[in-house]
Design a protein around this motif. Sequence first.
Motif, PDB file in Angstrom:
ATOM      1  N   UNK A   1      -2.112  16.786 -14.201  1.00  0.00           N
ATOM      2  CA  UNK A   1      -3.512  16.684 -13.783  1.00  0.00           C
ATOM      3  C   UNK A   1      -4.010  15.245 -13.895  1.00  0.00           C
ATOM      4  N   UNK A   2      -3.658  14.591 -15.002  1.00  0.00           N
ATOM      5  CA  UNK A   2      -4.071  13.195 -15.179  1.00  0.00           C
ATOM      6  C   UNK A   2      -3.432  12.297 -14.124  1.00  0.00           C
ATOM      7  N   UNK A   3      -2.182  12.571 -13.826  1.00  0.00           N
ATOM      8  CA  UNK A   3      -1.498  11.738 -12.836  1.00  0.00           C
ATOM      9  C   UNK A   3      -2.138  11.904 -11.454  1.00  0.00           C
ATOM     10  N   UNK A   4      -2.533  13.117 -11.105  1.00  0.00           N
ATOM     11  CA  UNK A   4      -3.193  13.356  -9.822  1.00  0.00           C
ATOM     12  C   UNK A   4      -4.502  12.583  -9.743  1.00  0.00           C
ATOM     13  N   UNK A   5      -5.208  12.508 -10.854  1.00  0.00           N
ATOM     14  CA  UNK A   5      -6.463  11.760 -10.882  1.00  0.00           C
ATOM     15  C   UNK A   5      -6.207  10.258 -10.739  1.00  0.00           C
ATOM     16  N   UNK A   6      -5.208   9.763 -11.441  1.00  0.00           N
ATOM     17  CA  UNK A   6      -4.855   8.339 -11.366  1.00  0.00           C
ATOM     18  C   UNK A   6      -4.411   7.966  -9.956  1.00  0.00           C
ATOM     19  N   UNK A   7      -3.748   8.907  -9.283  1.00  0.00           N
ATOM     20  CA  UNK A   7      -3.219   8.644  -7.939  1.00  0.00           C
ATOM     21  C   UNK A   7      -4.316   8.393  -6.914  1.00  0.00           C
ATOM     22  N   UNK A   8      -5.543   8.767  -7.232  1.00  0.00           N
ATOM     23  CA  UNK A   8      -6.648   8.536  -6.300  1.00  0.00           C
ATOM     24  C   UNK A   8      -6.966   7.048  -6.178  1.00  0.00           C
ATOM     25  N   UNK A   9      -6.730   6.299  -7.254  1.00  0.00           N
ATOM     26  CA  UNK A   9      -6.917   4.853  -7.237  1.00  0.00           C
ATOM     27  C   UNK A   9      -5.755   4.195  -7.990  1.00  0.00           C
ATOM     28  N   UNK A  10      -4.593   4.157  -7.377  1.00  0.00           N
ATOM     29  CA  UNK A  10      -3.417   3.609  -8.061  1.00  0.00           C
ATOM     30  C   UNK A  10      -3.523   2.092  -8.213  1.00  0.00           C
ATOM     31  N   UNK A  11      -2.787   1.519  -9.150  1.00  0.00           N
ATOM     32  CA  UNK A  11      -2.777   0.059  -9.297  1.00  0.00           C
ATOM     33  C   UNK A  11      -2.325  -0.620  -8.005  1.00  0.00           C
ATOM     34  N   UNK A  12      -2.852  -1.806  -7.778  1.00  0.00           N
ATOM     35  CA  UNK A  12      -2.495  -2.577  -6.592  1.00  0.00           C
ATOM     36  C   UNK A  12      -1.545  -3.720  -6.912  1.00  0.00           C
TER      37      UNK A  12
ATOM     38  N   UNK B   1       0.818  -1.210   0.000  1.00  0.00           N
ATOM     39  CA  UNK B   1       0.000   0.000   0.000  1.00  0.00           C
ATOM     40  C   UNK B   1       0.857   1.268   0.000  1.00  0.00           C
ATOM     41  N   UNK B   2       1.921   1.258   0.797  1.00  0.00           N
ATOM     42  CA  UNK B   2       2.724   2.476   0.929  1.00  0.00           C
ATOM     43  C   UNK B   2       3.608   2.739  -0.279  1.00  0.00           C
ATOM     44  N   UNK B   3       3.636   1.781  -1.235  1.00  0.00           N
ATOM     45  CA  UNK B   3       4.457   1.969  -2.433  1.00  0.00           C
ATOM     46  C   UNK B   3       3.632   2.122  -3.709  1.00  0.00           C
ATOM     47  N   UNK B   4       2.321   2.134  -3.582  1.00  0.00           N
ATOM     48  CA  UNK B   4       1.488   2.225  -4.782  1.00  0.00           C
ATOM     49  C   UNK B   4       1.641   3.566  -5.497  1.00  0.00           C
ATOM     50  N   UNK B   5       1.860   4.639  -4.747  1.00  0.00           N
ATOM     51  CA  UNK B   5       2.113   5.933  -5.386  1.00  0.00           C
ATOM     52  C   UNK B   5       3.491   5.942  -6.051  1.00  0.00           C
TER      53      UNK B   5
END
Length: 275
Positions: free
Chosen positions: A250-261, A231-235
């Motif tokens: 802007x797109x990256x900030x949006x993606x960061x809300x639900x990063x890949x697991x 979890x702490x490395x998903x960003x």
Amino acid sequence: MLKKIDKSAQYLAQNIDLLRCPLCHTSFTLAGYALICENRHTYNISKKGVVNFLTIKPDTTHYTRKMFEPRRQLIQAGMYAPVLSEMQSMLTPGNLLDVGSGEGSFLELLDVAGHKFGFDIALDGVNMATELTDMQAFFSLSDLTNLPFADQSMATVLNIFTPSNYREFDRVLAHGGQVMKVIPDRYYLQELRSAFGLPIDYDNGAVLAKFAENFPDLTHKEIKYEFALPKHLQQDFLSMSPLEWQISKADKLEIAKQPPETATIHVKILQGKKS
């Protein structure tokens, strides 16, 4: 504990015969913290323990600490452990050169009965590599097309996700030496590509064909698995690759809300031996 500059000076003193001047191709002597060749070309060891052999400015804008730090965190967390385990089984005794060594973690995690060398054109990368204080190795800023290493001085050349120069690889490899090249396969980091809206499939055909041209008797090993991203490395996963350069902030900030697991690691390890 030795200062970095002293640690590098000691390492170079023990391995001075493995280097050559990239300008005139003569041998070096070590005078204090300076490498001086027979024609008096001089290269100083920096306070970080790095020697700059480049004739151009190093990269300080693309491959930076901002990208290398997340990559280091993920490598150290085991994201590439199965790949490194396979590479470890393929290593032979002798000196090891890591081409495009980045921040040094791949080289650190491989054990070899020989001396370790790494180089890159990224200033932040080689400086970060010297922060791995438990590793005995020498790092430099060097040109892939004109390596500062002597003929037949290396048993293995590592080429992990980086460009190649097979003419120089052949020159620095000892007889019977090997090149181990790791290339992305079709689904490598597909979660990151998908998140960034990029094509998922990766075509490595041209790279594979070039390797086969230079090593017709190559062997290869395909490795594919999923790595559960802590979890702490998903960003960090979103920032570890040059793929992020292709998307807006802007797109990256949006993606960061639900990063890949998870992260799919799908690679080929190519092995070619010098006859």
